[in-house]
Design a protein around this motif. Structure first.
Motif, mmCIF file in Angstrom:
data_model
loop_
_atom_site.group_PDB
_atom_site.id
_atom_site.type_symbol
_atom_site.label_atom_id
_atom_site.label_comp_id
_atom_site.label_asym_id
_atom_site.label_seq_id
_atom_site.Cartn_x
_atom_site.Cartn_y
_atom_site.Cartn_z
ATOM 1 N N ARG A 43 0.828 -1.213 0.000
ATOM 2 C CA ARG A 43 0.000 0.000 0.000
ATOM 3 C C ARG A 43 0.859 1.258 0.000
ATOM 4 N N SER A 44 2.038 1.175 0.603
ATOM 5 C CA SER A 44 2.978 2.298 0.607
ATOM 6 C C SER A 44 4.209 1.902 -0.184
ATOM 7 N N GLU A 213 9.057 -0.897 -0.634
ATOM 8 C CA GLU A 213 7.618 -1.110 -0.488
ATOM 9 C C GLU A 213 7.328 -1.628 0.906
ATOM 10 N N GLU A 214 6.221 -1.163 1.450
ATOM 11 C CA GLU A 214 5.773 -1.635 2.751
ATOM 12 C C GLU A 214 5.192 -3.033 2.610
#
Length: 231
Positions: A43-44, A213-214
């Protein structure tokens, strides 16, 4: 009929009967799966970029490396900015010394001006009583004017030195901030998905370095195209 047999009527379209099976209609569940290709992403996601002109000194991660927030990703060559920071520190120290000298000169000028004022007032009083000559009064007045001018110059020098010190300190702060750009760190916990530079490569502000990336939450970024929405 001509042979003495009973007349037979022709049946049009007659055929043999077909056996069929019947069943009762019932409610039930039926799967209607559709397999498509897709891309799952965190998502992040952040592409960490350079903020200074320098060459890549070392790359601390590779694709697939898990990282924590604040962990070093890339270290840039900071020798130039470090030298600039040291020069700014030296300039600030020199400006502090200049300010101290200017303040000392101002204090001396204030003392001289105070003495000149007192001397001028005393000579003026004596001159009014005809106890001092006009020449003495003129000399006292001139001395007071000189002292006042010296005091004004000393005060201006203090302000100038103070401004120079503030500028030097600001330059030192800017140099320190720029030097901190040499350490490129992870913005959050996640995993490195791609690196864009190699050791020794020259980068500039805005050059992509690493993508992070998270991994705590994922989202469907893209699915296969051309599917019917009724599916």
């Amino acid at each position: 009929a001509g042979c003495g047999r009973p007349a037979q009527k022709a049946v049009v379209g007659a055929s043999a009967a077909t056996a069929v099976e019947t069943t009762m209609v019932q409610l039930g569940n039926q799967r209607n799966d559709v397999e498509v290709g897709g891309t799952i992403r965190g998502r992040s996601s952040a592409v960490v970029s350079a903020r200074m002109v320098a060459s890549v000194a070392s790359l601390a991660v590779t694709a697939g490396t898990p990282v924590r927030a604040g962990q070093l990703l890339v270290r840039l060559d900071d020798r130039d900015v470090a030298a600039g920071a040291r020069q700014a520190t030296a300039s600030a120290a020199s400006a502090e010394q200049a300010l101290a000298r200017a303040e000392s000169e101002r204090e001396s000028a204030e003392a001289s001006a105070t003495l000149a004022r007192a001397t001028g007032a005393r000579i003026a009083t004596l001159h009014a009583r005809r106890s001092a000559t006009t020449q003495e009064l003129d000399d006292a007045t001139a001395g007071q004017a000189t002292a006042e001018a010296r005091l004004a110059a000393a005060r201006a020098a203090v302000e100038q030195a103070r401004s120079a010190l503030e500028a030097a300190r600001a330059g030192g702060d800017a140099a320190s901030v720029t030097a901190s750009f040499a350490r490129v760190v992870a913005p959050f916990d996640g995993v490195v998905t791609e690196t864009f530079v190699d050791r020794g490569q020259l980068v500039a502000p805005g050059t992509p370095l690493v993508q992070v990336e998270e991994v705590r939450a994922y989202a469907l970024a893209e699915i296969g195209r051309g599917l019917n929405s009724s599916h």
